[in-house]
Design a protein around this motif. Structure first.
Motif, mmCIF file in Angstrom:
data_model
loop_
_atom_site.group_PDB
_atom_site.id
_atom_site.type_symbol
_atom_site.label_atom_id
_atom_site.label_comp_id
_atom_site.label_asym_id
_atom_site.label_seq_id
_atom_site.Cartn_x
_atom_site.Cartn_y
_atom_site.Cartn_z
ATOM 1 N N THR A 32 -75.834 -147.321 -36.851
ATOM 2 C CA THR A 32 -76.286 -146.708 -35.604
ATOM 3 C C THR A 32 -77.767 -146.379 -35.682
ATOM 4 N N GLY A 33 -78.161 -145.846 -36.816
ATOM 5 C CA GLY A 33 -79.572 -145.500 -36.981
ATOM 6 C C GLY A 33 -80.467 -146.710 -36.892
ATOM 7 N N LEU A 34 -80.042 -147.781 -37.563
ATOM 8 C CA LEU A 34 -80.851 -148.999 -37.528
ATOM 9 C C LEU A 34 -80.925 -149.560 -36.111
ATOM 10 N N TYR A 35 -79.783 -149.510 -35.398
ATOM 11 C CA TYR A 35 -79.742 -150.044 -34.043
ATOM 12 C C TYR A 35 -80.709 -149.282 -33.130
ATOM 13 N N VAL A 36 -80.618 -147.970 -33.193
ATOM 14 C CA VAL A 36 -81.475 -147.173 -32.321
ATOM 15 C C VAL A 36 -82.930 -147.260 -32.771
ATOM 16 N N GLN A 37 -83.107 -147.320 -34.079
ATOM 17 C CA GLN A 37 -84.462 -147.422 -34.612
ATOM 18 C C GLN A 37 -85.144 -148.670 -34.076
ATOM 19 N N ALA A 38 -84.386 -149.739 -34.043
ATOM 20 C CA ALA A 38 -84.962 -150.994 -33.583
ATOM 21 C C ALA A 38 -85.106 -151.029 -32.067
ATOM 22 N N GLY A 39 -84.423 -150.135 -31.384
ATOM 23 C CA GLY A 39 -84.371 -150.235 -29.935
ATOM 24 C C GLY A 39 -85.395 -149.427 -29.173
ATOM 25 N N GLY A 40 -86.342 -148.821 -29.789
ATOM 26 C CA GLY A 40 -87.360 -148.149 -28.984
ATOM 27 C C GLY A 40 -87.746 -146.771 -29.461
ATOM 28 N N GLY A 41 -87.527 -146.483 -30.692
ATOM 29 C CA GLY A 41 -88.093 -145.254 -31.255
ATOM 30 C C GLY A 41 -87.502 -143.971 -30.721
ATOM 31 N N LEU A 42 -86.214 -143.976 -30.448
ATOM 32 C CA LEU A 42 -85.596 -142.735 -30.027
ATOM 33 C C LEU A 42 -85.447 -141.755 -31.183
ATOM 34 N N THR A 43 -85.575 -142.261 -32.381
ATOM 35 C CA THR A 43 -85.309 -141.405 -33.525
ATOM 36 C C THR A 43 -86.573 -141.177 -34.339
ATOM 37 N N VAL A 44 -86.588 -140.074 -35.016
ATOM 38 C CA VAL A 44 -87.701 -139.770 -35.906
ATOM 39 C C VAL A 44 -87.116 -139.271 -37.218
ATOM 40 N N GLY A 45 -87.552 -139.821 -38.289
ATOM 41 C CA GLY A 45 -87.055 -139.385 -39.586
ATOM 42 C C GLY A 45 -87.744 -138.126 -40.055
ATOM 43 N N GLU A 46 -87.022 -137.375 -40.825
ATOM 44 C CA GLU A 46 -87.598 -136.145 -41.362
ATOM 45 C C GLU A 46 -87.710 -136.278 -42.872
ATOM 46 N N ILE A 47 -88.813 -135.860 -43.393
ATOM 47 C CA ILE A 47 -89.020 -135.949 -44.829
ATOM 48 C C ILE A 47 -88.127 -134.944 -45.525
ATOM 49 N N PRO A 48 -87.451 -135.344 -46.595
ATOM 50 C CA PRO A 48 -86.617 -134.374 -47.305
ATOM 51 C C PRO A 48 -87.429 -133.152 -47.726
ATOM 52 N N ALA A 49 -86.784 -132.019 -47.666
ATOM 53 C CA ALA A 49 -87.495 -130.782 -47.978
ATOM 54 C C ALA A 49 -87.652 -130.641 -49.483
ATOM 55 N N THR A 50 -88.853 -130.680 -49.937
ATOM 56 C CA THR A 50 -89.119 -130.393 -51.339
ATOM 57 C C THR A 50 -90.392 -129.578 -51.424
ATOM 58 N N ALA A 51 -90.495 -128.813 -52.450
ATOM 59 C CA ALA A 51 -91.696 -128.006 -52.620
ATOM 60 C C ALA A 51 -92.953 -128.871 -52.753
ATOM 61 N N PRO A 52 -92.912 -129.983 -53.515
ATOM 62 C CA PRO A 52 -94.124 -130.792 -53.608
ATOM 63 C C PRO A 52 -94.582 -131.326 -52.262
ATOM 64 N N VAL A 53 -93.633 -131.634 -51.372
ATOM 65 C CA VAL A 53 -94.033 -132.139 -50.058
ATOM 66 C C VAL A 53 -94.730 -131.042 -49.265
ATOM 67 N N THR A 54 -94.198 -129.843 -49.347
ATOM 68 C CA THR A 54 -94.791 -128.733 -48.605
ATOM 69 C C THR A 54 -96.247 -128.535 -48.996
ATOM 70 N N HIS A 55 -96.506 -128.671 -50.283
ATOM 71 C CA HIS A 55 -97.868 -128.441 -50.752
ATOM 72 C C HIS A 55 -98.461 -129.715 -51.332
ATOM 73 N N GLY A 56 -98.065 -130.842 -50.805
ATOM 74 C CA GLY A 56 -98.534 -132.126 -51.321
ATOM 75 C C GLY A 56 -99.912 -132.490 -50.795
ATOM 76 N N PRO A 57 -100.346 -133.698 -51.104
ATOM 77 C CA PRO A 57 -101.684 -134.118 -50.658
ATOM 78 C C PRO A 57 -101.817 -134.073 -49.144
ATOM 79 N N MET A 58 -103.034 -133.883 -48.696
ATOM 80 C CA MET A 58 -103.271 -133.924 -47.256
ATOM 81 C C MET A 58 -104.686 -134.417 -47.004
ATOM 82 N N ARG A 59 -104.826 -135.152 -45.938
ATOM 83 C CA ARG A 59 -106.157 -135.606 -45.569
ATOM 84 C C ARG A 59 -106.844 -134.515 -44.755
ATOM 85 N N GLY A 60 -108.089 -134.768 -44.382
ATOM 86 C CA GLY A 60 -108.857 -133.752 -43.663
ATOM 87 C C GLY A 60 -108.348 -133.549 -42.246
#
Lengths: 424, 398
Positions: A32-60
């Protein structure tokens, strides 16, 4: 064929069915996810919650206004001083109704005063350096890069509502090159978006994901600065370096604040998911976790159930008082120190440990351990009639509150008909 | 939904009570963690959820199968009502995290537990958010007639499993510089205030922040459990955190913590504790740098007093490569510990972690992390962890 073999086969068939159901459901979810993903961007993925992501690299740049690169020289004050209206250069601003609209003046607009350069007739000398700053051998080597702001915004609607350019961008008469500093700050937006003149809902301006939560990142861009509470706009939920340890306070006090950006998955990634074992329980936590449990440093119960997770493992190791107990009274491997429990004149150290942190007891012992001494002698499971209740429990409001709501618990220590069941 | 299986020795069959518990946990490999239909802002007034959902709030963190609805009324007030079946041992796909605790092995553990509750909250105010809520979970005899109780009788006497009232608030004053918040929960079954949290955040500037946090808790169990009777003295924890961001990419933090453990003279035997108040204290410091493709974080901490001594630190780094789709993680973590109860538990532990987190597609992430460990007791130990995450969401209408 033994009963054990039959049971094992039945369990095997049961596990096989479970695996099949799991496979089908996982396949459906992916499909289902692949079908909708291919069909027009109704879905948005969320990055798994981890501490490194919260304080990970960031651009300006900021999570709202990405970093810009404007290799031009320009003086707003000079142009305004000539009496030019903003719309003279920003020609499409009155019709712009989305943030993705490109509202910078085009070269052709500049040409209307500065002479034809975009495109430049062969007879016209090149004057690129008059506006462009990065040139090589007379050719422009860098063009303007201004990613769209991560907002929902309509110039058209704001102008129609009576705002003018200065309302949001401030006085431009003393500004040379306009940067993100001339873009409106949240504080200035809130002067109108106060819940009365205009909506103060976060999602009015900030983009929301398809699940209705605020989009804290630009899609799955992991180095885009995240829209996290900080400083004066954080409502007590500033995502600082100790927020993982301290978030329980604000999560209990203002859960709707958390829910504006996070869904259940974000919580379970750590509390019930796969992230925590290596991050929260690094290194030899199997050995050191006893210290944390006794010191209550980490609230074990926020993830673990004492009477299943903890008890199961501890009893398999021979702790507690189950059939396989190896560390009990009389054993050379005795776990608790001398004086932990015993006759009335002994130190009774266990009483104080139970008073202040019963969770550590419950991680090895079941209620039966307590009943052995604390039940009244005539109860269903007779004990030594040593009351664990604090001072003044009988006839207290606490006793009657418990007895009125759940008599089952009273009957574990006191037999039916015992006046103590009625708080007498 | 969560698929779960442990291939380690933890699921190896045993022949004792523990084995039954292990099977109870890992015999269920499919957990429906939440699955609900949600409506928001219907008619500009009504929100609802229908299905398996969980709530985290001042009341608790728990799951239930049922419905929740909120209606916003004038005067910035909203009324809530919710009800259903609490997710506990009776639910086929129950999640152990949210099950009631303390009554392992009793008939009450298998009982159907209807629950209902109500709440009043504020909405739409810029400077305060507050909520008062009530919840009651009970196991009535009428729906549990087929259970065989411990004494062999058929049917379970009615009882209340949990009955709690909570109040919470969060403020936003002085232009956001002062943010007090708090939550407390009164357990009507035990007659105790069993959870209190109070915090104050001062954001002096956008770069300087101070947070004070006070926590007071009593362990909570199902009212069927006698463990509630033994938990007499609350655990208290006071914390102070100061963070500064001298530069946009650099954060510095210092924190301190004090924990209070109290003991009372026992009522029945009149035994007095050696110390009526025992303390635990600790502190730490952190520094973090966040670059365009690289970030690093250095932490150091020490904790002493009740429980024992721990002192350690860690260095975490993440480096983004391959157009920011692949994150390379590295971590070194070390701790020295000394248990106050047993001298055998003294030593050190050092762990080196290396791993990656790849974005395979939008919403699909693969995380792999390996850890090599050296300790007083192990000359070497290795473990490998992997997680494939797929996260998509659907919405009928924006």
């Amino acid at each position: 064929m033994t009963r054990h073999t039959i049971t094992t086969r039945q369990e095997g068939r049961g596990q096989g069915r479970s695996a099949a159901v799991a496979g089908v459901m996982l396949g459906l979810a992916f499909g289902t996810g692949l079908y909708v993903q291919a069909g027009g961007g109704l879905t948005v993925g969320e990055i798994p919650a981890t501490a490194p992501v919260t304080h990970g690299p960031m651009r300006g740049g900021s999570p709202v206004y990405p970093e810009q690169d404007i290799p031009l020289r320009f003086n707003h004050g000079q142009h305004l001083g000539l009496g030019l209206a903003c719309a003279r250069c920003h020609t499409k601003i009155g019709e712009s109704d989305k943030v993705a609209d490109f509202n910078f003046p085009t070269g052709a607009v500049c040409d209307s005063c500065h002479g034809p350069q975009h495109p430049r007739p062969a007879t016209e000398p090149a004057r690129c350096g008059q506006c462009h700053t990065r040139l090589s051998e007379g050719r422009v080597t860098a063009t303007l890069r201004a990613p769209k702001a991560n907002l929902q915004f309509s110039h058209k609607n704001h102008l129609a509502a009576g705002a003018n350019c200065q309302s949001c961008h401030g006085d431009m008469s003393k500004v040379r090159m306009a940067t993100v500093l001339q873009l409106p700050s949240e504080a200035s937006c809130l002067t109108c978006h106060d819940g009365r003149k205009a909506s103060s809902r976060c999602a009015t301006c900030h983009p929301a994901d398809t699940n209705g939560k605020l989009a804290t990142r630009s899609f799955s861009d992991r180095v885009m600065p995240a829209l996290v509470p900080r400083g004066k706009s954080s409502w007590g939920a500033a995502h600082d370096l100790a927020f993982v340890e301290d978030h329980r306070g604000i999560a209990k006090a203002n859960p709707s604040l958390c829910a504006q950006c996070h869904n259940e998955t974000f919580c379970t990634d750590c509390h019930a998911g796969a992230v925590r074992p290596m991050r929260i329980h690094a290194a030899d936590y199997m050995t050191t976790h006893a210290l944390d449990a006794r010191a209550n440093t980490q609230d074990c119960q926020s993830c673990h159930r004492m009477q299943t997770d903890c008890l199961a493992c501890h009893q398999r190791l021979g702790m507690g008082d189950g059939p396989d107990a190896k560390f009990g009274v009389g054993s050379s491997l005795r776990f608790h120190p001398i004086g932990w429990e015993g006759p009335p004149d002994s130190p009774q150290s266990h009483a104080f440990a139970a008073q202040r942190n019963i969770a550590t007891c419950a991680s090895c012992h079941t209620e039966d351990s307590c009943l052995a001494c604390h039940a009244t002698t005539s109860a269903a499971m007779p004990g030594l009639n040593v009351s664990p209740h604090g001072p003044g429990f009988a006839a207290s409001m606490r006793c009657s509150a418990l007895a009125a709501r759940n008599h089952r618990v009273c009957l574990k220590c006191h037999e039916p008909g015992d006046p103590r069941n009625e708080c007498l | 939904m969560r698929l779960r299986h442990d291939f380690g020795s933890y699921v190896r069959p045993g022949d004792d009570r523990a084995a039954r518990l292990v099977n109870a946990i890992d015999g269920r490999q499919i957990d429906v963690m939440f699955a609900y239909l949600e409506g928001e802002n219907l008619g500009n007034r009504v929100d609802f959820k229908l299905g398996r959902q969980f709530e985290f709030s001042g009341l608790d963190w728990y799951a239930f199968d049922g419905g929740w609805a909120r209606v916003r009324i004038p005067a910035h007030l909203a009324l809530e009502a919710f009800g259903g079946l609490q997710v506990d041992g009776t639910a086929v796909f129950g999640l152990p995290t949210f099950e009631l605790d303390g009554t392992q092995g009793t008939a009450a553990d298998r009982a159907f537990s209807p629950m209902f509750g109500a709440g009043v909250s504020l909405w739409g105010l810029k400077w305060i958010d507050a909520r008062v809520a009530y919840r009651r979970t009970f196991s009535p005899a009428s729906v549990n007639r087929k259970l065989v109780d411990d004494d062999g009788s058929l049917g379970l006497p009615s009882g209340v499993d949990q009955e709690v009232v909570s109040a919470s608030f969060a403020g936003n004053f002085a232009g956001g510089r002062v943010s007090p918040y708090g939550a407390l929960r009164m357990n009507l079954g035990t007659g105790r205030l069993d959870d209190v949290t109070a915090g104050l955040q001062l954001a002096f500037t956008q770069q300087h922040l101070l947070r004070a946090l006070y926590i007071r808790t009593l362990p909570i169990f199902d009212l069927d459990s006698i463990f509630n009777v033994f938990a007499l003295t609350p655990f208290e924890d006071a914390r102070l955190v100061f963070e500064a961001r001298p530069m946009p990419r650099i954060s510095l933090q210092a924190r301190g913590q004090m924990r209070f453990f109290r003991s009372e003279t026992t009522a029945a035997l009149g035994t007095s504790p050696v110390k009526s108040l025992q303390l635990g204290a600790g502190g730490g410091a952190s520094a973090a740098y966040r670059g365009r493709r690289f970030s690093g974080r250095l932490d150091g901490y020490g904790l002493g007093g009740e429980g024992g001594t721990r002192a350690g630190g860690s260095l975490d780094t993440r480096t983004m490569v391959w157009w920011d789709r692949l994150a390379l993680d590295a971590r070194i973590y070390g701790v020295y510990y000394r248990d106050e109860v047993t001298e055998a538990r003294r030593g050190y532990s050092v762990a080196l972690q290396l791993g990656f987190n790849a974005q395979l597609w939008r919403g699909i992430h693969l995380a792999v992390l390996g850890e090599e460990m050296f300790t007083t007791f192990y000359s070497q130990a290795f473990r490998l962890f992997g997680a494939l995450t797929a996260d998509w969401s659907f919405r009928v209408r924006r």
